[in-house]
Design a protein around this motif. Sequence first.
Motif, PDB file in Angstrom:
ATOM      1  N   LEU A 147      62.536  43.133 -13.384  1.00 56.77           N
ATOM      2  CA  LEU A 147      61.186  43.039 -13.224  1.00 56.77           C
ATOM      3  C   LEU A 147      61.523  42.298 -14.360  1.00 56.77           C
ATOM      4  O   LEU A 147      62.555  42.152 -15.485  1.00 56.77           O
ATOM      5  N   SER A 166      65.143  47.315 -12.532  1.00 53.47           N
ATOM      6  CA  SER A 166      64.081  46.973 -11.512  1.00 53.47           C
ATOM      7  C   SER A 166      64.862  45.444 -11.542  1.00 53.47           C
ATOM      8  O   SER A 166      62.983  45.315 -10.421  1.00 53.47           O
ATOM      9  N   ARG A 172      63.741  47.384  -7.884  1.00 53.99           N
ATOM     10  CA  ARG A 172      62.543  46.834  -7.480  1.00 53.99           C
ATOM     11  C   ARG A 172      61.434  47.326  -6.330  1.00 53.99           C
ATOM     12  O   ARG A 172      60.049  46.776  -6.353  1.00 53.99           O
ATOM     13  N   SER A 178      53.209  54.680 -12.591  1.00 49.76           N
ATOM     14  CA  SER A 178      54.195  54.689 -13.978  1.00 49.76           C
ATOM     15  C   SER A 178      54.634  56.020 -14.465  1.00 49.76           C
ATOM     16  O   SER A 178      55.408  55.971 -15.350  1.00 49.76           O
ATOM     17  N   LEU A 203      54.492  47.933  -8.244  1.00 51.08           N
ATOM     18  CA  LEU A 203      53.665  46.366  -8.551  1.00 51.08           C
ATOM     19  C   LEU A 203      52.107  45.707  -6.857  1.00 51.08           C
ATOM     20  O   LEU A 203      51.615  45.308  -6.823  1.00 51.08           O
ATOM     21  N   LYS A 240      49.022  44.205  -7.464  1.00 49.70           N
ATOM     22  CA  LYS A 240      48.307  43.008  -7.145  1.00 49.70           C
ATOM     23  C   LYS A 240      47.604  43.208  -6.157  1.00 49.70           C
ATOM     24  O   LYS A 240      46.488  42.431  -5.463  1.00 49.70           O
ATOM     25  N   GLU A 259      51.916  40.090 -14.267  1.00 52.38           N
ATOM     26  CA  GLU A 259      52.312  41.274 -13.517  1.00 52.38           C
ATOM     27  C   GLU A 259      52.889  42.481 -13.688  1.00 52.38           C
ATOM     28  O   GLU A 259      52.803  43.316 -13.838  1.00 52.38           O
ATOM     29  N   GLU A 260      54.419  41.479 -13.500  1.00 51.34           N
ATOM     30  CA  GLU A 260      55.507  42.326 -13.895  1.00 51.34           C
ATOM     31  C   GLU A 260      55.480  42.625 -15.411  1.00 51.34           C
ATOM     32  O   GLU A 260      55.973  43.910 -15.694  1.00 51.34           O
ATOM     33  N   LEU A 269      53.770  45.728 -15.930  1.00 49.83           N
ATOM     34  CA  LEU A 269      53.868  46.945 -15.538  1.00 49.83           C
ATOM     35  C   LEU A 269      55.141  47.638 -16.895  1.00 49.83           C
ATOM     36  O   LEU A 269      54.842  49.149 -16.822  1.00 49.83           O
ATOM     37  N   ILE A 283      58.724  51.738  -8.544  1.00 49.03           N
ATOM     38  CA  ILE A 283      58.728  50.152  -8.789  1.00 49.03           C
ATOM     39  C   ILE A 283      57.763  49.571  -7.980  1.00 49.03           C
ATOM     40  O   ILE A 283      56.724  48.722  -7.964  1.00 49.03           O
TER      41      ILE A 283
END
Length: 399
Positions: free
Chosen positions: A376, A374, A315, A337, A324, A328, A382-383, A386, A320
């Motif tokens: 997620l 990860s 994460r 990605s 993230l 944000k 938001e996660e 992604l 990742i």
Amino acid sequence: MREKEVVIAGAGKIGRGYLAELFWEGGYHLTFLVHNPEQTEALNRQGKYTIFRGSKDEQSIEEVVIDHYDAICTVTEEEACVEAMCRTSYVMLPIYPAACVDLGRMLAKAINRRAKEKPQEVLDIYLCVNFLQATKTLKNCIEPLLEAAALEYYQNKVGIIETLVGRLCVAPTPEMLAKDPLSISAGYGSPLRVDQDALRGEVPEGVRIELLDRLPARFTFKIWGTNMQHFGLSLYGDYLGYTYVREAANDPYVEKCVHVLAYREAVHGVASEFGLSDEEVLADFGGNPWPTWANPASNDGFARVVADMRRKLSRADRVIGPALACLKGGKIPFFLSSIAALAMLYENPQDATCVELHQLLEREGVFGVLREFSGLDEAVPEERQLMELIEAQYIALKK
């Protein structure tokens, strides 16, 4: 105690190919703490080894012979390792996360002994690593083993200092190994950059060290900016059918995708995470490792760079984490990605975490991998965004 001595807990590429040279140049006796008994014996028997190091312009190779060292095995000679830690004022830790438990135990023994025998002498421990929250991880391995009488000494006289390693070290070529079976192949490298606020003692005399502020932000930039590029470069290279990292680094398409566009996203992620502007990050933290990776003398392959998918897709790590942070901060991490998707297309039967990833991918798809590797959660907007972006990239790249 020898007049000038450093303990380097780890005799891998960074330990022998970078830190050793920095202290050897400064006139220090080197004591390597080595996990492998056979490597320990070989280092002691040979008494020297060669660093095949890139020149300052990274266009030629220079040979540096390192001598005046001892090697002690952490598996069979633990007490001798602790004694070495008691003698010196400087312990360097070029380690992986898994080594923190054993070395934390030895450091705790040394700290307990130093608190009794030399309570006025400082011990600075330099973390030369490539994983986040290293200080917290090491402290969690040391502190439960400290005696009550050693706590004041530990708090006042022991520094745990994060650093930024400034040299790429890779496996030597067959030609280098023919000259010296213990050789290391390395780039030119910069001074070791260290957190000035964590020092307890003096900077090692004669060693190329640069003191820096805001080390947490700088270290995060190293993982999200520099390590991300190395990882992405290798994944693109494998995807496009290259054999060596240098080949991929000389491909303009790869350079554009990774060194320009993914890097731009990573910079925004770091800026958002630490309340800075993109311009501040670029001006104060930025560097250009690309020429080192493009060095025509390097035969570094992809497997070493990509190994350990669980850590590298975790994460907070190199892909990742900045992706993230990018989201944000209001920016779509399109190229980050893409690197995450390429990681799912990469195959290496010799890498257990890569095999595990593909087994999970087959059973549970991209979302399953991102949940497991990860951390997620698609319930977090938001996660989920992604996860959907990486899944779409995976489908497009696979097709």
